[in-house]
Design an enzyme around this catalytic site. Structure first.
Site, mmCIF file in Angstrom:
data_model
loop_
_atom_site.group_PDB
_atom_site.id
_atom_site.type_symbol
_atom_site.label_atom_id
_atom_site.label_comp_id
_atom_site.label_asym_id
_atom_site.label_seq_id
_atom_site.Cartn_x
_atom_site.Cartn_y
_atom_site.Cartn_z
ATOM 1 C CG ASN A 9 34.295 74.260 51.032
ATOM 2 O OD1 ASN A 9 35.177 73.974 51.846
ATOM 3 N ND2 ASN A 9 33.567 73.341 50.393
ATOM 4 C CE LYS A 11 35.320 72.420 47.380
ATOM 5 N NZ LYS A 11 34.874 71.838 46.133
ATOM 6 C CG HIS A 93 30.767 69.946 49.894
ATOM 7 N ND1 HIS A 93 31.340 69.127 48.951
ATOM 8 C CD2 HIS A 93 30.858 71.210 49.415
ATOM 9 C CE1 HIS A 93 31.765 69.875 47.940
ATOM 10 N NE2 HIS A 93 31.488 71.142 48.201
ATOM 11 C CD GLU A 95 34.441 68.378 47.161
ATOM 12 O OE1 GLU A 95 34.975 68.887 48.157
ATOM 13 O OE2 GLU A 95 34.352 68.968 46.057
ATOM 14 C CD GLU A 163 28.297 73.641 46.834
ATOM 15 O OE1 GLU A 163 28.963 74.671 46.624
ATOM 16 O OE2 GLU A 163 28.755 72.625 47.393
ATOM 17 N N GLY A 169 33.988 72.451 40.714
ATOM 18 C CA GLY A 169 35.385 72.334 40.289
ATOM 19 C C GLY A 169 35.570 71.974 38.830
ATOM 20 C CB SER A 209 32.199 76.366 38.168
ATOM 21 O OG SER A 209 32.820 75.082 38.169
HETATM 22 P P1 PGA Z 1 34.080 75.255 43.202
HETATM 23 O O1 PGA Z 1 33.524 74.442 44.484
HETATM 24 O O2 PGA Z 1 33.707 76.698 43.407
HETATM 25 O O3 PGA Z 1 35.543 75.008 43.200
HETATM 26 O O4 PGA Z 1 33.362 74.669 42.007
HETATM 27 C C1 PGA Z 1 32.297 74.785 45.064
HETATM 28 C C2 PGA Z 1 32.045 73.940 46.280
HETATM 29 O O5 PGA Z 1 32.340 72.736 46.262
HETATM 30 O O6 PGA Z 1 31.536 74.462 47.301
#
Ligand code: PGA
Length: 249
Positions: A9, A11, A93, A95, A163, A169, A209
């Site tokens: 992803n 983003k 997601h 976010e 997640e 992140g 992560s």
């Molecule tokens: P990350 O994000 O691997 O940077 O922690 C995962 C995600 O939001 O799908």
């Protein structure tokens, strides 16, 4: 046997120059034994999909509108994303849930539309740190699963990504037992709702992560069929390490 899936992803990252990473990824995995997917920003889907044609890399989107067309300035429908070359779409997601106040019922409506357009939907669920500390994780995930996943789901059109919000992140990852507990719970809820056949065929990804260095131990956890990767999917070299770990399971 569920086909493993390594999904990236990007983003809100990436311009035309980033397509070189896709080329490098496809070259590094000419004959992958797992499914590989990159979800770039919508501006790159068309070009990316053309670029990976004939390779083992697929292209997905990061969101879609619930309607097929109409007066929704700035939005993109699942039909448009499929038309541009996407085969998958990430929905719900955290976010999106946070930045755009998306609730389970919105995600369910989007998922219906995506499935109708022939896209595989990757529906994300996950708890906040406060919810985990209050021992509410499974309640929250259970509510997200029943609220966000449409009735028409099958092993072909649905993937679920667990997640934990606090792991995205941050470099923080749940213990392997914690991941296993949630994935086993998701599997049992899917079997209960859709029956054993369908429930067992839906792929479950872990996200938050995931890096080349921790991927192998995460992929060894029961009911983990792959990963949804943010930061470490931006560079082909990093994502390759995660794909290698998934192929070695
Ligand atoms: P990350 O994000 O691997 O940077 O922690 C995962 C995600 O939001 O799908």
């Amino acid at each position: 046997m569920r086909q493993k899936l390594a999904a990236g992803n990007w983003k809100m990252n990436g311009t035309k120059a980033s397509l070189a990473e896709l080329d490098a990824l496809a070259k590094a995995h000419p004959d992958p034994s797992v499914d590989i997917l990159i979800c770039p920003p919508a501006t790159l889907i068309d070009r990316a999909a053309q670029g990976v044609q004939g390779t083992g890399v697929g292209i997905g989107a990061q969101d879609c509108h619930a309607e097929t067309s109409g007066a929704h300035t700035g939005d993109l429908s699942a039909t448009m994303l499929a038309d541009a070359g996407a085969t998958h779409v990430i929905l719900g997601h955290s976010e999106r849930r946070e930045d755009h106040a998306e609730h389970n019922k919105d995600i369910r409506a989007k998922a219906r539309s995506a499935m109708d357009a022939g896209l595989v939907t990757i529906i994300c669920v996950g708890e906040s740190l406060e919810q985990r500390e209050a021992a509410n994780t499974l309640d929250i995930i259970g509510g997200q699963l029943s609220g966000s996943i449409p009735d028409q789901s099958t092993g072909e059109n649905l993937v679920v990504a667990y997640e934990p919000i606090w792991a995205i992140g941050t470099g923080k990852v749940p213990t392997l037992d914690e991941i296993g507990e949630v994935h086993d719970f998701i599997r049992s809820r899917l079997e209960h709702r859709f029956g054993e056949g369908v429930g067992r065929s839906v792929r479950l990804l872990y996200g938050g992560s995931v890096k080349p260095g921790n991927a192998a131990e995460i992929f060894a956890v029961s009911n983990v069929d792959g990963a949804l990767v943010g930061g470490a999917s931006l560079k082909a070299a990093d994502f390759s390490g995660i794909i290698d770990a998934l192929e070695a399971v």
